[in-house]
Design an enzyme around this catalytic site. Structure first.
Site, PDB file in Angstrom:
ATOM      1  N   ARG A  78       0.844  -1.201   0.000  1.00 11.67           N
ATOM      2  CA  ARG A  78       0.000   0.000   0.000  1.00 11.67           C
ATOM      3  C   ARG A  78       0.880   1.252   0.000  1.00 11.67           C
ATOM      4  O   ARG A  78       0.473   2.320  -0.446  1.00 11.67           O
ATOM      5  CB  ARG A  78      -0.980  -0.001   1.186  1.00 11.67           C
ATOM      6  CG  ARG A  78      -1.877   1.225   1.240  1.00 11.67           C
ATOM      7  CD  ARG A  78      -3.202   1.005   1.983  1.00 11.67           C
ATOM      8  NE  ARG A  78      -3.055   0.300   3.237  1.00 11.67           N
ATOM      9  CZ  ARG A  78      -2.528   0.805   4.357  1.00 11.67           C
ATOM     10  NH1 ARG A  78      -2.084   2.057   4.380  1.00 11.67           N
ATOM     11  NH2 ARG A  78      -2.432   0.088   5.454  1.00 11.67           N
ATOM     12  N   TYR A 131     -14.754  16.476 -16.579  1.00 11.33           N
ATOM     13  CA  TYR A 131     -15.202  15.087 -16.574  1.00 11.33           C
ATOM     14  C   TYR A 131     -16.303  14.899 -15.523  1.00 11.33           C
ATOM     15  O   TYR A 131     -16.207  15.456 -14.421  1.00 11.33           O
ATOM     16  CB  TYR A 131     -13.989  14.199 -16.277  1.00 11.33           C
ATOM     17  CG  TYR A 131     -14.334  12.739 -16.200  1.00 11.33           C
ATOM     18  CD1 TYR A 131     -14.615  12.024 -17.358  1.00 11.33           C
ATOM     19  CD2 TYR A 131     -14.404  12.089 -14.976  1.00 11.33           C
ATOM     20  CE1 TYR A 131     -14.952  10.684 -17.290  1.00 11.33           C
ATOM     21  CE2 TYR A 131     -14.732  10.748 -14.900  1.00 11.33           C
ATOM     22  CZ  TYR A 131     -15.019  10.055 -16.059  1.00 11.33           C
ATOM     23  OH  TYR A 131     -15.354   8.738 -15.987  1.00 11.33           O
ATOM     24  N   ASP A 213      -5.901  18.363 -15.224  1.00 11.61           N
ATOM     25  CA  ASP A 213      -6.241  17.033 -15.747  1.00 11.61           C
ATOM     26  C   ASP A 213      -5.812  17.024 -17.216  1.00 11.61           C
ATOM     27  O   ASP A 213      -6.423  17.669 -18.059  1.00 11.61           O
ATOM     28  CB  ASP A 213      -7.742  16.779 -15.583  1.00 11.61           C
ATOM     29  CG  ASP A 213      -8.158  15.391 -16.057  1.00 11.61           C
ATOM     30  OD1 ASP A 213      -7.470  14.815 -16.921  1.00 11.61           O
ATOM     31  OD2 ASP A 213      -9.193  14.885 -15.580  1.00 11.61           O
ATOM     32  N   LYS A 238      -7.167   5.869 -20.199  1.00 11.47           N
ATOM     33  CA  LYS A 238      -7.340   6.365 -21.560  1.00 11.47           C
ATOM     34  C   LYS A 238      -6.047   6.146 -22.373  1.00 11.47           C
ATOM     35  O   LYS A 238      -5.674   5.022 -22.577  1.00 11.47           O
ATOM     36  CB  LYS A 238      -7.775   7.834 -21.508  1.00 11.47           C
ATOM     37  CG  LYS A 238      -8.906   8.108 -20.490  1.00 11.47           C
ATOM     38  CD  LYS A 238     -10.219   7.393 -20.801  1.00 11.47           C
ATOM     39  CE  LYS A 238     -11.190   7.406 -19.631  1.00 11.47           C
ATOM     40  NZ  LYS A 238     -11.543   8.714 -19.102  1.00 11.47           N
TER      41      LYS A 238
HETATM   42  C1  LIG Z   1     -12.009   9.115 -17.839  1.00 14.46           C
HETATM   43  C2  LIG Z   1     -11.597  10.411 -17.282  1.00 14.46           C
HETATM   44  C3  LIG Z   1     -11.430  10.594 -15.896  1.00 14.46           C
HETATM   45  C4  LIG Z   1     -11.720   9.503 -14.891  1.00 14.46           C
HETATM   46  O1  LIG Z   1     -10.837   8.439 -15.013  1.00 14.46           O
HETATM   47  P1  LIG Z   1     -11.156   6.941 -14.541  1.00 14.46           P
HETATM   48  O2  LIG Z   1      -9.916   6.213 -14.872  1.00 14.46           O
HETATM   49  O3  LIG Z   1     -12.374   6.481 -15.297  1.00 14.46           O
HETATM   50  O4  LIG Z   1     -11.444   7.001 -13.063  1.00 14.46           O
HETATM   51  C5  LIG Z   1     -10.981  11.822 -15.458  1.00 14.46           C
HETATM   52  N1  LIG Z   1     -10.734  12.839 -16.311  1.00 14.46           N
HETATM   53  C6  LIG Z   1     -10.890  12.697 -17.651  1.00 14.46           C
HETATM   54  C7  LIG Z   1     -10.614  13.846 -18.536  1.00 14.46           C
HETATM   55  C8  LIG Z   1     -11.338  11.483 -18.165  1.00 14.46           C
HETATM   56  O5  LIG Z   1     -11.508  11.364 -19.488  1.00 14.46           O
END
Ligand SMILES: *Cc1c(COP(=O)(O)O)cnc(C)c1O
Length: 435
Positions: A78, A131, A213, A238
């Site tokens: 962890r 998001y 992000d 992604k």
């Molecule tokens: C998909 C996404 C998230 C969330 O990510 P997860 O891996 O599904 O928790 C956050 N920000 C953006 C821009 C995303 O496309």
């Protein structure tokens, strides 16, 4: 003893990230010469002596400063695990970050980072739209901890942003949270303007952190730390993962901020697991290849869509002639338009649905950044929790379709898109005949 950075340079030249994704941070001699790092599928680590265990815990709990040549030892998965440490070292290279942490999901990276850097009474100024999960966390979870979220539009001018910051009580603004390009409209936020605001209004006692992000263009095509950001976040589900077969996240920053974020990760238990970490390392080897190919195809497809008779408009980062301010941000921040395209089909929801239902090679699914191309309808799917008037304000229409372009042959993708347009056209012709 060999060190982490031994193979990062040749003759004083620093090697590029894509050249280091197969080797950086891993010493084969420590793992029976295996060319690939094993998956360290273990919960705990054996100490060589009680004294060593004591020394590791002293560092883990900050009971004393590390000696100059002392590295944090392995204690428990962890806190740290070799599969994740190698991955994290490799992740730092793309963004030029001092340190990185991997997480169980993008949302784990976002929620852990925000909880680590915010406290009751703080205000977060955030770009909008973000998001859906981030939007919910900002508006519904943070208020339970006495933290207020205030939104701003990506198209706000620097003057409008300054006015918004001036409206927040002195000393309360603790974070500017930005998602750029914005999903699904591809609107860009000026990171340099946000960084300047954060520096101008922050103080050593009340710093304002710029958190970005970078899921949509990073880590190959946009590097927010170079434009003044303090923390970069990813949904590694992604592009980083890139094969639609895992859920993971990442955070990158300087050592001091990462220490705070990693401490919160330890106590929330939001770390990535070793198997997913290993899968991400495999993905990183082809990251640039995948992203470049997908962006190249997307450029071709976006240009083709723009002149298609059944397309009302496209939202793509090289189609910004009508907006010089956005074009200017693109030139300063982005190395490529990437592979996310949105477009308005002529008509409304009915035409959009007919089109989506007719696609054959391109799959109808949310998510993005994978090897396969995906299509979805933001208004009724990814962004359906936003009220229709608010959607309209953000530029999300009932006729909008979002595409994530993968690594298929672009001609085959256009073949599929064209037959879906034909299905919409034929249905329209039939309706006209019946009328
Ligand atoms: C998909 C996404 C998230 C969330 O990510 P997860 O891996 O599904 O928790 C956050 N920000 C953006 C821009 C995303 O496309």
């Amino acid at each position: 003893m060999p060190t982490l950075h031994d193979h990062a340079h040749i003759g004083g030249q620093t090697l590029r990230p894509e050249s280091l994704m197969m080797s950086y941070g891993y010493i084969p001699a420590w793992s029976e010469g295996a060319i690939k790092p094993p998956i360290f599928q273990t919960s705990t680590f054996v100490f060589s002596s009680a004294e060593q265990g004591k020394a590791y815990f002293e560092l883990a709990y900050g009971l004393r400063q590390a000696n100059p040549d002392e590295e944090m030892g392995l204690i428990y998965s962890r806190l740290n695990n070799p599969s994740l440490e190698i991955l994290e070292h490799r992740l730092t290279l793309w963004d030029g970050a001092e340190d990185a942490a991997s997480f169980a999901s993008g949302m784990a990276a976002i929620s852990t980072t925000l909880l680590a850097l915010l406290k009751p009474g703080d205000v977060v100024l955030h770009s909008e739209p973000v998001y859906g999960g981030s939007d919910f966390f900002l508006k519904n979870v943070l208020p339970k901890f006495g933290i207020t979220a205030v939104g701003f539009r990506p198209t706000a001018t620097p003057e409008e942003l300054t006015a918004q910051v001036a409206g927040i009580e002195q000393g309360r603004l603790a974070m500017i949270f930005v998602e750029t390009p914005a999903n699904p409209t591809n609107h860009l936020v000026d990171l340099e303007a946000c960084a300047a605001l954060a520096r101008q209004h922050g103080t050593p006692e009340h710093p304002i952190r710029l958190v970005v992000d970078n899921t949509f263009l990073g880590p190959v095509f946009q590097h927010p730390l170079k434009h003044g950001a303090d923390v970069v976040l990813y949904s590694a589900t992604k592009f980083l993962g890139g094969h639609s077969d895992l859920i993971a996240g990442a955070a990158l920053a300087n050592k001091a901020l990462m220490k705070e974020i990693k401490a919160m990760r330890t106590f929330m238990g939001t770390m990535c697991d070793p198997n997913t970490g290993w899968m991400l390392m495999r993905s990183l080897e082809t990251l640039k290849l995948r992203m470049e190919r997908a962006a190249q195809s997307a450029q071709t497809i976006a240009d083709w869509l723009r002149q298609h008779p059944l397309v009302a408009r496209t939202y793509y980062l090289t189609h910004l002639e009508h907006c010089p301010a956005q074009q200017d941000i693109y030139r300063r921040h982005c190395l490529s338009p990437g592979s996310m395209i949105s477009f308005d089909i002529k008509g409304g929801e009915a035409e959009a649905f007919r089109f989506l239902n007719a696609l054959r090679l391109i799959k109808l699914a949310v998510s993005l950044g994978g090897t396969e191309s995906l299509a979805e309808h933001p208004a009724t799917m990814t962004h359906s929790d936003i009220s229709v008037p608010e959607q309209a304000e953000m530029g999300i229409t009932a006729q909008m379709i979002r595409l994530s372009i993968g690594v298929e042959d672009p001609q085959d993708l256009m073949l599929d898109l064209e037959q879906a347009f034909a299905a919409v056209g034929m249905a329209q012709a039939r309706e006209l005949e019946l009328a």
